[in-house]
Design a protein around this motif. Structure first.
Motif, short mmCIF file in Angstrom:
data_model
loop_
_atom_site.label_atom_id
_atom_site.label_comp_id
_atom_site.label_asym_id
_atom_site.label_seq_id
_atom_site.Cartn_x
_atom_site.Cartn_y
_atom_site.Cartn_z
N ILE A 50 10.55 0.16 4.43
CA ILE A 50 11.48 -1.23 4.79
C ILE A 50 10.61 -2.19 4.46
N GLU A 51 9.57 -2.37 4.65
CA GLU A 51 8.87 -3.58 4.18
C GLU A 51 8.76 -4.15 2.42
N ASP A 52 9.15 -2.83 1.90
CA ASP A 52 9.54 -2.82 0.71
C ASP A 52 10.27 -3.51 -0.30
N VAL A 53 11.64 -3.17 1.35
CA VAL A 53 13.40 -3.51 0.51
C VAL A 53 13.45 -5.19 1.57
N ASN A 54 12.85 -5.05 2.75
CA ASN A 54 14.04 -6.45 3.29
C ASN A 54 13.19 -7.13 3.84
N ALA A 55 13.29 -8.30 2.68
CA ALA A 55 12.66 -9.26 3.06
C ALA A 55 14.26 -9.95 1.60
N PRO A 56 14.91 -10.91 2.44
CA PRO A 56 16.21 -11.03 1.32
C PRO A 56 15.85 -11.98 0.13
N GLY A 57 14.78 -13.04 -0.27
CA GLY A 57 14.51 -13.79 -1.32
C GLY A 57 13.42 -13.21 -2.04
N ASN A 58 13.07 -11.90 -1.41
CA ASN A 58 12.45 -11.39 -2.70
C ASN A 58 12.47 -9.46 -2.45
N ASP A 59 13.89 -9.28 -2.78
CA ASP A 59 14.05 -7.89 -2.56
C ASP A 59 14.42 -7.21 -4.12
N PRO A 60 13.56 -5.94 -4.22
CA PRO A 60 13.95 -5.82 -5.52
C PRO A 60 15.13 -5.36 -5.97
N LEU A 61 15.65 -4.58 -5.00
CA LEU A 61 16.96 -3.52 -5.09
C LEU A 61 18.22 -4.78 -4.98
N SER A 62 17.75 -6.15 -5.33
CA SER A 62 18.36 -7.32 -5.97
C SER A 62 18.37 -7.27 -7.19
N PHE A 63 17.18 -6.20 -8.12
CA PHE A 63 17.34 -6.07 -9.67
C PHE A 63 17.28 -5.09 -10.17
N CYS A 64 17.65 -3.79 -9.51
CA CYS A 64 17.87 -2.26 -9.10
C CYS A 64 19.18 -2.14 -9.73
N SER A 65 18.61 -1.16 -11.10
CA SER A 65 19.72 -0.78 -11.77
C SER A 65 21.01 0.01 -10.42
N ARG A 78 18.37 5.33 6.69
CA ARG A 78 17.74 5.24 7.29
C ARG A 78 16.92 4.30 7.84
N PHE A 79 16.60 3.23 6.72
CA PHE A 79 16.48 1.73 7.72
C PHE A 79 17.93 1.18 8.37
N ALA A 80 18.90 1.55 7.58
CA ALA A 80 20.18 0.98 8.52
C ALA A 80 20.72 1.02 9.42
N LEU A 81 19.71 2.40 10.19
CA LEU A 81 20.15 3.05 11.50
C LEU A 81 19.25 2.88 12.30
N ALA A 82 17.96 2.41 11.82
CA ALA A 82 17.09 1.82 12.74
C ALA A 82 16.59 0.51 13.77
N TRP A 90 17.21 -6.58 10.74
CA TRP A 90 17.87 -5.56 11.45
C TRP A 90 17.89 -5.26 9.60
N TYR A 91 18.09 -4.47 9.28
CA TYR A 91 18.13 -3.83 7.60
C TYR A 91 19.29 -3.31 7.45
N ALA A 92 20.06 -2.92 7.92
CA ALA A 92 21.85 -2.80 7.55
C ALA A 92 22.34 -3.87 7.36
N ASP A 93 22.56 -5.40 7.68
CA ASP A 93 22.72 -6.75 6.92
C ASP A 93 21.94 -6.90 5.77
N GLN A 94 20.67 -6.42 5.34
CA GLN A 94 19.94 -6.92 4.04
C GLN A 94 20.90 -6.12 3.15
N LEU A 95 21.16 -4.20 3.62
CA LEU A 95 22.28 -3.21 2.84
C LEU A 95 22.77 -3.87 2.75
N LEU A 96 24.32 -4.42 3.11
CA LEU A 96 25.35 -4.94 3.46
C LEU A 96 25.61 -5.56 2.44
N PHE A 97 24.16 -6.47 2.21
CA PHE A 97 24.73 -7.14 0.73
C PHE A 97 24.48 -6.39 -0.64
#
Length: 158
Positions: A50-65, A78-82, A90-97
């Motif tokens: 979760i630490e790899d993807v849960n930083a809104p200002g530094n989220d690699p998924l923002s650049f991901c295919s 799994r992260f969203a349900l935790a 709470w990761y689900a709010d980041q995933l929502l983006f």
């Protein structure tokens, strides 16, 4: 009654066959894209943290295919349900983006098959029904509902 296990099984069935992309980002674009690609290259669905993807200002998924997001989606679900921890929001709010950005023009939405969209809609419905307190704390109720409409096929694009 739907459970975390059932929702995750649906996600695994829909996304488990996604092939790992050769690269996750346009790594040649800039140093930041190369850094995000290297971070994701060092992980797989089982080792992504979760630490790899849960930083809104530094989220690699923002650049991901879209394929890269699909590859990692079982871990993201799994992260969203935790529940949030002292170390992670709470990761689900980041995933929502990633699910909601661009609404009907969302590249990941366009990439997903009908079965994958339905699995994501099921995840969103489950989050809405079981994590309402977290959604309210994030102030994201309208976005979760509209995102659910998109992924479930109920949204109007007018």
């Amino acid at each position: 009654m739907v459970t975390d296990t059932a929702v995750l099984a649906s996600i695994d069935n829909a996304f488990g066959m996604i092939q790992r992309p050769e690269h996750f980002t346009n790594f040649a674009h800039c140093d930041e894209c190369a850094e995000h690609d290297a971070r994701l290259q060092a992980r797989d669905c089982e080792t992504l943290r979760i630490e790899d993807v849960n930083a809104p200002g530094n989220d690699p998924l923002s650049f991901c295919s879209p394929q890269g997001i699909a590859y990692f989606f079982p871990a993201l679900a799994r992260f969203a349900l935790a529940e949030p921890s002292t170390d992670n929001d709470w990761y689900a709010d980041q995933l929502l983006f990633h699910l909601y950005s661009g609404f009907g023009h969302n590249a990941f939405f366009g990439y997903c098959s009908a079965d994958q969209r339905q699995a994501i809609a099921q995840l969103l419905a489950y989050l809405i029904s079981t994590k309402a307190d977290f959604i309210d704390q994030c102030g994201s109720a309208d976005e979760f509902l509209r995102c659910y409409e998109l992924w479930s096929g109920q949204a109007s694009f007018k």
